[in-house]
Every structure is written in C-alpha cells, then in structure tokens.
Design a protein around this motif. Sequence first.
Motif, mmCIF file in Angstrom:
data_model
loop_
_atom_site.group_PDB
_atom_site.id
_atom_site.type_symbol
_atom_site.label_atom_id
_atom_site.label_comp_id
_atom_site.label_asym_id
_atom_site.label_seq_id
_atom_site.Cartn_x
_atom_site.Cartn_y
_atom_site.Cartn_z
ATOM 1 N N MET A 1 0.846 -1.180 0.000
ATOM 2 C CA MET A 1 0.000 0.000 0.000
ATOM 3 C C MET A 1 0.891 1.242 0.000
ATOM 4 N N SER A 2 0.552 2.201 -0.853
ATOM 5 C CA SER A 2 1.357 3.421 -0.906
ATOM 6 C C SER A 2 1.013 4.333 0.267
ATOM 7 N N LYS A 3 1.910 5.262 0.565
ATOM 8 C CA LYS A 3 1.714 6.148 1.708
ATOM 9 C C LYS A 3 0.703 7.248 1.420
ATOM 10 N N LYS A 4 0.563 7.658 0.145
ATOM 11 C CA LYS A 4 -0.393 8.707 -0.237
ATOM 12 C C LYS A 4 -1.251 8.211 -1.392
ATOM 13 N N LYS A 5 -2.498 8.688 -1.409
ATOM 14 C CA LYS A 5 -3.407 8.313 -2.484
ATOM 15 C C LYS A 5 -4.430 9.426 -2.651
ATOM 16 N N ASN A 6 -4.826 9.705 -3.894
ATOM 17 C CA ASN A 6 -5.843 10.715 -4.171
ATOM 18 C C ASN A 6 -7.200 10.050 -4.334
ATOM 19 N N PHE A 7 -8.219 10.671 -3.756
ATOM 20 C CA PHE A 7 -9.592 10.185 -3.834
ATOM 21 C C PHE A 7 -10.451 11.287 -4.423
ATOM 22 N N GLN A 8 -11.059 11.025 -5.568
ATOM 23 C CA GLN A 8 -11.919 12.011 -6.215
ATOM 24 C C GLN A 8 -13.365 11.748 -5.812
ATOM 25 N N VAL A 9 -14.087 12.822 -5.482
ATOM 26 C CA VAL A 9 -15.509 12.708 -5.191
ATOM 27 C C VAL A 9 -16.199 12.429 -6.527
ATOM 28 N N GLU A 10 -16.847 11.268 -6.621
ATOM 29 C CA GLU A 10 -17.486 10.850 -7.866
ATOM 30 C C GLU A 10 -18.761 11.647 -8.116
ATOM 31 N N GLU A 11 -19.306 11.524 -9.313
ATOM 32 C CA GLU A 11 -20.443 12.336 -9.735
ATOM 33 C C GLU A 11 -21.675 12.153 -8.837
ATOM 34 N N ASN A 12 -22.017 10.931 -8.473
ATOM 35 C CA ASN A 12 -23.201 10.667 -7.646
ATOM 36 C C ASN A 12 -22.807 10.289 -6.222
ATOM 37 N N GLU A 13 -21.787 10.941 -5.691
ATOM 38 C CA GLU A 13 -21.258 10.631 -4.367
ATOM 39 C C GLU A 13 -21.157 11.926 -3.570
ATOM 40 N N THR A 14 -21.477 11.854 -2.285
ATOM 41 C CA THR A 14 -21.317 13.030 -1.426
ATOM 42 C C THR A 14 -19.894 13.062 -0.888
ATOM 43 N N ILE A 15 -19.520 14.200 -0.321
ATOM 44 C CA ILE A 15 -18.196 14.325 0.288
ATOM 45 C C ILE A 15 -18.068 13.334 1.440
ATOM 46 N N SER A 16 -19.139 13.178 2.221
ATOM 47 C CA SER A 16 -19.127 12.219 3.337
ATOM 48 C C SER A 16 -18.898 10.790 2.853
ATOM 49 N N ASP A 17 -19.513 10.431 1.719
ATOM 50 C CA ASP A 17 -19.312 9.096 1.147
ATOM 51 C C ASP A 17 -17.857 8.888 0.758
ATOM 52 N N CYS A 18 -17.260 9.910 0.171
ATOM 53 C CA CYS A 18 -15.854 9.821 -0.239
ATOM 54 C C CYS A 18 -14.945 9.668 0.979
ATOM 55 N N LEU A 19 -15.213 10.445 2.022
ATOM 56 C CA LEU A 19 -14.397 10.345 3.238
ATOM 57 C C LEU A 19 -14.553 8.980 3.893
ATOM 58 N N ALA A 20 -15.761 8.411 3.850
ATOM 59 C CA ALA A 20 -15.986 7.067 4.398
ATOM 60 C C ALA A 20 -15.221 6.025 3.583
ATOM 61 N N ARG A 21 -15.181 6.211 2.266
ATOM 62 C CA ARG A 21 -14.427 5.308 1.388
ATOM 63 C C ARG A 21 -12.943 5.373 1.711
#
Length: 64
Positions: A1-21
């Motif tokens: 597993m890498s130390k850093k990773k970018n997570f994009q908020v998807e089109e039908n996803e809330t910010i909370s959903d992205c943070l939970a992911r």
Amino acid sequence: MSKKKNFQVEENETISDCLARMESEGYVPVRRIEKPLFEEQTENGETIHVPIGREIVFEGKIMT
C-alpha cells in the motif's frame, strides 16, 4: 500500500461518502483540492468559458 493516495468525489457521491471510502481503505484526509470545470460556448462570434461545476479531490495518507 502506498503512503499517499488521491480520492476524487465521484459524480453521484457526497463528500461524506468519499471520506468514508477513504477511511475504509485505511487513509485519512490531509488536503482538499477543488478545481472549477468550464465549458466553452460561442456567443456572437466570441468564445466564452461558462462554469459547469467543480472537481473535488482529497489527498489521503495512510493511518498509523
């Protein structure tokens, strides 16, 4: 597993959903990046850029 990773908020996803992911994958957010999205339109022979939305990306680092 890498130390850093970018997570994009998807089109039908809330910010909370992205943070939970992020949390489920073992990452914690350290930075939020917002970029405006524009669309080119032509009016009266002039090209203009019209805002159509924004892209939100969270940079996450591994939880320790």
